[in-house]
Scaffold this active site. Structure first.
Site, PDB file in Angstrom:
ATOM      1  N   GLY A   1     -36.963 -57.212  14.249  1.00 58.00           N
ATOM      2  CA  GLY A   1     -35.879 -57.960  14.141  1.00 58.00           C
ATOM      3  C   GLY A   1     -35.312 -57.911  15.393  1.00 58.00           C
ATOM      4  O   GLY A   1     -35.404 -57.451  16.547  1.00 58.00           O
TER       5      GLY A   1
ATOM      6  N   ARG B   1     -26.817 -67.974 -21.847  1.00 60.90           N
ATOM      7  CA  ARG B   1     -26.003 -67.122 -21.003  1.00 60.90           C
ATOM      8  C   ARG B   1     -25.983 -67.778 -19.764  1.00 60.90           C
ATOM      9  O   ARG B   1     -26.731 -68.441 -19.115  1.00 60.90           O
ATOM     10  CB  ARG B   1     -26.474 -65.720 -20.879  1.00 60.90           C
ATOM     11  CG  ARG B   1     -26.235 -64.799 -21.993  1.00 60.90           C
ATOM     12  CD  ARG B   1     -26.811 -63.670 -21.789  1.00 60.90           C
ATOM     13  NE  ARG B   1     -26.412 -62.638 -22.827  1.00 60.90           N
ATOM     14  CZ  ARG B   1     -27.121 -61.502 -23.191  1.00 60.90           C
ATOM     15  NH1 ARG B   1     -28.382 -61.227 -22.553  1.00 60.90           N
ATOM     16  NH2 ARG B   1     -26.536 -60.604 -24.006  1.00 60.90           N
TER      17      ARG B   1
ATOM     18  N   GLY C   1     -32.136 -43.851  14.794  1.00 65.88           N
ATOM     19  CA  GLY C   1     -33.076 -42.924  15.624  1.00 65.88           C
ATOM     20  C   GLY C   1     -32.230 -43.070  16.993  1.00 65.88           C
ATOM     21  O   GLY C   1     -31.189 -43.367  17.156  1.00 65.88           O
TER      22      GLY C   1
ATOM     23  N   ASP D   1     -35.340 -62.689   6.197  1.00 62.55           N
ATOM     24  CA  ASP D   1     -34.054 -63.962   6.132  1.00 62.55           C
ATOM     25  C   ASP D   1     -34.714 -64.806   6.870  1.00 62.55           C
ATOM     26  O   ASP D   1     -33.937 -65.980   6.995  1.00 62.55           O
ATOM     27  CB  ASP D   1     -32.764 -63.011   6.851  1.00 62.55           C
ATOM     28  CG  ASP D   1     -32.175 -62.140   5.685  1.00 62.55           C
ATOM     29  OD1 ASP D   1     -32.869 -61.999   4.794  1.00 62.55           O
ATOM     30  OD2 ASP D   1     -31.009 -61.581   6.160  1.00 62.55           O
TER      31      ASP D   1
ATOM     32  N   LEU E   1     -37.110 -55.339  -4.436  1.00 61.92           N
ATOM     33  CA  LEU E   1     -38.246 -56.121  -4.897  1.00 61.92           C
ATOM     34  C   LEU E   1     -38.908 -57.115  -3.720  1.00 61.92           C
ATOM     35  O   LEU E   1     -39.984 -57.682  -3.692  1.00 61.92           O
ATOM     36  CB  LEU E   1     -38.198 -56.520  -6.342  1.00 61.92           C
ATOM     37  CG  LEU E   1     -37.779 -55.537  -7.309  1.00 61.92           C
ATOM     38  CD1 LEU E   1     -37.482 -56.028  -8.587  1.00 61.92           C
ATOM     39  CD2 LEU E   1     -39.274 -54.578  -7.501  1.00 61.92           C
TER      40      LEU E   1
HETATM   41  N1  ADP Z   1     -35.875 -45.990  16.803  1.00 61.54           N
HETATM   42  C1  ADP Z   1     -34.616 -46.834  16.563  1.00 61.54           C
HETATM   43  N2  ADP Z   1     -33.435 -45.951  16.675  1.00 61.54           N
HETATM   44  C2  ADP Z   1     -32.157 -46.508  16.492  1.00 61.54           C
HETATM   45  N3  ADP Z   1     -31.964 -47.729  16.129  1.00 61.54           N
HETATM   46  C3  ADP Z   1     -33.032 -48.387  15.601  1.00 61.54           C
HETATM   47  C4  ADP Z   1     -34.438 -47.998  16.058  1.00 61.54           C
HETATM   48  N4  ADP Z   1     -35.122 -48.832  15.601  1.00 61.54           N
HETATM   49  C5  ADP Z   1     -34.253 -49.825  15.115  1.00 61.54           C
HETATM   50  N5  ADP Z   1     -33.098 -49.713  15.319  1.00 61.54           N
HETATM   51  C6  ADP Z   1     -31.905 -50.777  14.928  1.00 61.54           C
HETATM   52  O1  ADP Z   1     -32.070 -50.995  13.623  1.00 61.54           O
HETATM   53  C7  ADP Z   1     -31.444 -52.178  13.310  1.00 61.54           C
HETATM   54  C8  ADP Z   1     -32.258 -53.125  12.502  1.00 61.54           C
HETATM   55  O2  ADP Z   1     -33.352 -53.374  13.318  1.00 61.54           O
HETATM   56  P1  ADP Z   1     -33.694 -54.954  13.349  1.00 61.54           P
HETATM   57  O3  ADP Z   1     -35.257 -54.927  14.505  1.00 61.54           O
HETATM   58  O4  ADP Z   1     -32.834 -55.657  13.880  1.00 61.54           O
HETATM   59  O5  ADP Z   1     -34.509 -55.220  12.324  1.00 61.54           O
HETATM   60  P2  ADP Z   1     -33.568 -55.718  10.655  1.00 61.54           P
HETATM   61  O6  ADP Z   1     -32.314 -56.248  11.139  1.00 61.54           O
HETATM   62  O7  ADP Z   1     -34.869 -56.765  10.282  1.00 61.54           O
HETATM   63  O8  ADP Z   1     -33.904 -54.523   9.880  1.00 61.54           O
HETATM   64  C9  ADP Z   1     -30.957 -52.574  14.609  1.00 61.54           C
HETATM   65  O9  ADP Z   1     -29.580 -52.334  14.934  1.00 61.54           O
HETATM   66  C10 ADP Z   1     -31.836 -51.688  15.789  1.00 61.54           C
HETATM   67  O10 ADP Z   1     -31.012 -51.688  16.939  1.00 61.54           O
HETATM   68  O1  FBP Z   2     -33.610 -52.108   3.599  1.00 62.31           O
HETATM   69  P1  FBP Z   2     -32.269 -52.188   3.881  1.00 62.31           P
HETATM   70  O2  FBP Z   2     -31.523 -51.331   5.282  1.00 62.31           O
HETATM   71  O3  FBP Z   2     -31.396 -52.013   2.702  1.00 62.31           O
HETATM   72  O4  FBP Z   2     -31.981 -53.698   4.254  1.00 62.31           O
HETATM   73  C1  FBP Z   2     -31.464 -54.867   3.655  1.00 62.31           C
HETATM   74  C2  FBP Z   2     -31.311 -55.935   4.562  1.00 62.31           C
HETATM   75  O5  FBP Z   2     -32.377 -56.409   5.255  1.00 62.31           O
HETATM   76  C3  FBP Z   2     -32.046 -57.940   5.364  1.00 62.31           C
HETATM   77  O6  FBP Z   2     -33.014 -58.737   4.479  1.00 62.31           O
HETATM   78  C4  FBP Z   2     -32.191 -58.444   6.682  1.00 62.31           C
HETATM   79  O7  FBP Z   2     -33.809 -58.177   7.186  1.00 62.31           O
HETATM   80  P2  FBP Z   2     -34.405 -58.964   8.274  1.00 62.31           P
HETATM   81  O8  FBP Z   2     -33.769 -58.563   9.531  1.00 62.31           O
HETATM   82  O9  FBP Z   2     -35.768 -58.615   8.029  1.00 62.31           O
HETATM   83  O10 FBP Z   2     -34.069 -60.166   8.031  1.00 62.31           O
HETATM   84  C5  FBP Z   2     -30.815 -58.469   4.676  1.00 62.31           C
HETATM   85  O11 FBP Z   2     -30.524 -59.306   4.164  1.00 62.31           O
HETATM   86  C6  FBP Z   2     -30.515 -56.984   4.089  1.00 62.31           C
HETATM   87  O12 FBP Z   2     -29.152 -56.566   4.074  1.00 62.31           O
HETATM   88 MG    MG Z   3     -31.583 -57.028  12.561  1.00 62.63          MG
END
Ligand code: ADP
Ligand code: FBP
Ligand code: MG
Length: 363
Positions: free
Chosen positions: A113, A173, A74, A138, A283
């Protein structure tokens, strides 16, 4: 007083427990709570939100996911790829501020995160009173010893391993289970050790296929004809390369995946043993939170409200030494908590015969 809350980034079990904690603690103080939908996007005018009170949040603690919705895409991107920080455009911040002003919101709780907390920090620097709540399945944010979601994910791994043990034994296995863990291998380590895995491969410990194959041959020689291997999706091949499902370049974080299939194929080639791969995937993220994740979530939510009460903006809730405290968001982001290869838990694993792929197992 009226406060706002949003979830951002990937979901995990326990987010609804945080919402429950926030709404409960705010209600006790006589405050109103506005829940923004789909992360920061819900802040864009005219605002996409729902009013949250105890009647709305009753019973949500046991539900996985988040009733508010979340996104990692976004207008609010502040962090891309391996941690490059970018500025949220000024006009987007101004729009978010206009919505908060319009709704008369005195403080905003951001549950997210590292990336979302980087956005939260930028909003704070532009005078939005923000409180952060760390969310990482994680479990890799250095500033908090634990976060909700991780325990539930480990339970999914254990459940999967319990099931895989019986089929692997019946067929003699090898089965390779790929689990989450982008930079940190906590899910593979905790889930793998508690589920009785024989080989555990982590991002923090580079592995060689020869050692993995050798561990399997050794087990065969001892009459143990099935082997379970747990591999974190961020574990690196001998070449140091990460296996990716999708390369998203500068648009966000690459989607990892495929290391389980690779390891399984190599094991079959090297040992001649029939080998199967299984990817646990989402999951691990879905479903009801464990008791530990519920209590952590509720305590984090209540603490976030109390930080607002104390006016401690720019702070993130943190769990240290069995207590919920707080640290500055600025210090918390970008500091990963990784598995230390020489730590007590790894030594314990080695001592009970687990192969981490970096050396020959046993004497
Ligand atoms: N509204 C948004 N618009 C653009 N990027 C977003 C938005 N919300 C989250 N992100 C991006 O999504 C990614 C993942 O977010 P994060 O808070 O680190 O959660 P996670 O790594 O747990 O999925 C980051 O790169 C963050 O900047
Ligand atoms: O739902 P998506 O975008 O496939 O995210 C999976 C990713 O989220 C993660 O679990 C990281 O999540 P967190 O930021 O919550 O620790 C990674 O291990 C994995 O690559
Ligand atoms: Mg993150």
């Amino acid at each position: 007083m009226r406060i706002g809350i949003l979830n951002s980034g990937g979901d995990c079990p326990g987010l609804n427990a945080v919402i429950h904690g926030v709404v409960g603690a705010a209600h006790t103080l006589g405050w109103e709570v506005v829940g923004f939908r789909d992360g920061f996007e819900g802040l864009l005018p005219p605002g996409d939100y729902m009013m949250l009170d105890p009647s709305r949040t009753v019973g949500i603690m046991k539900l996985g996911g988040t009733i508010l919705g979340t996104t990692n895409k976004g207008h609010f991107v502040a962090k891309v790829g391996e941690g490059n920080v970018s500025e949220v455009p000024r006009e987007i911040v101004e729009k978010a501020k206009a919505t908060l002003r319009h709704l008369e919101i005195g403080a905003l709780i951001v549950v997210g995160g590292d990336g979302s907390l980087t956005t939260a920090q930028q909003l704070f620097e532009m005078d939005v009173p923000v409180i952060g709540v760390p969310k990482t399945i994680d479990n890799d944010i250095q500033a908090t010893a634990m976060t909700f979601g991780f325990d539930s994910a480990c339970h999914s791994v254990v459940d999967a391993l319990d099931r895989l043990h019986t089929t692997a034994e019946s067929h003699k296995r090898v089965i390779v289970l790929e689990v989450m863990g982008r930079h940190a291998g906590w899910i593979a380590l905790y889930g793998g050790m508690s589920g009785g895995a024989d080989v555990i491969l982590l991002p923090e410990i580079p592995f060689k296929m020869e050692h993995v194959a050798d561990a399997i041959r050794q087990r065969d020689a001892r009459g143990l004809h099935s082997t379970l291997v747990v591999v974190a999706e961020g574990a690196r091949m001998e070449t140091g390369e990460l296996l990716k499902k999708e390369n998203v370049g500068s648009k966000g974080e690459d989607r990892l995946g495929g290391i389980g299939d690779y390891v399984a194929k190599r094991i079959e080639e090297m040992t001649g043993k029939e080998t199967r791969a299984c990817t646990l995937g989402h999951l691990q993220r879905g479903g009801a939170p464990t008791a530990l994740d519920r209590i952590l979530g509720v305590r984090f939510g209540a603490k976030a409200v109390h930080l607002i009460e104390e006016g401690k903006f720019g702070r993130m809730v943190s769990y240290q030494h069995y207590q919920v405290g707080d640290v500055s968001i600025e210090e918390a982001v970008n500091q990963l908590r990784l598995v230390q290869p020489d730590s007590e838990i790894i030594r314990a694993g080695r001592s009970i015969g687990i192969c981490f792929g970096d050396c020959r197992v046993g004497r």
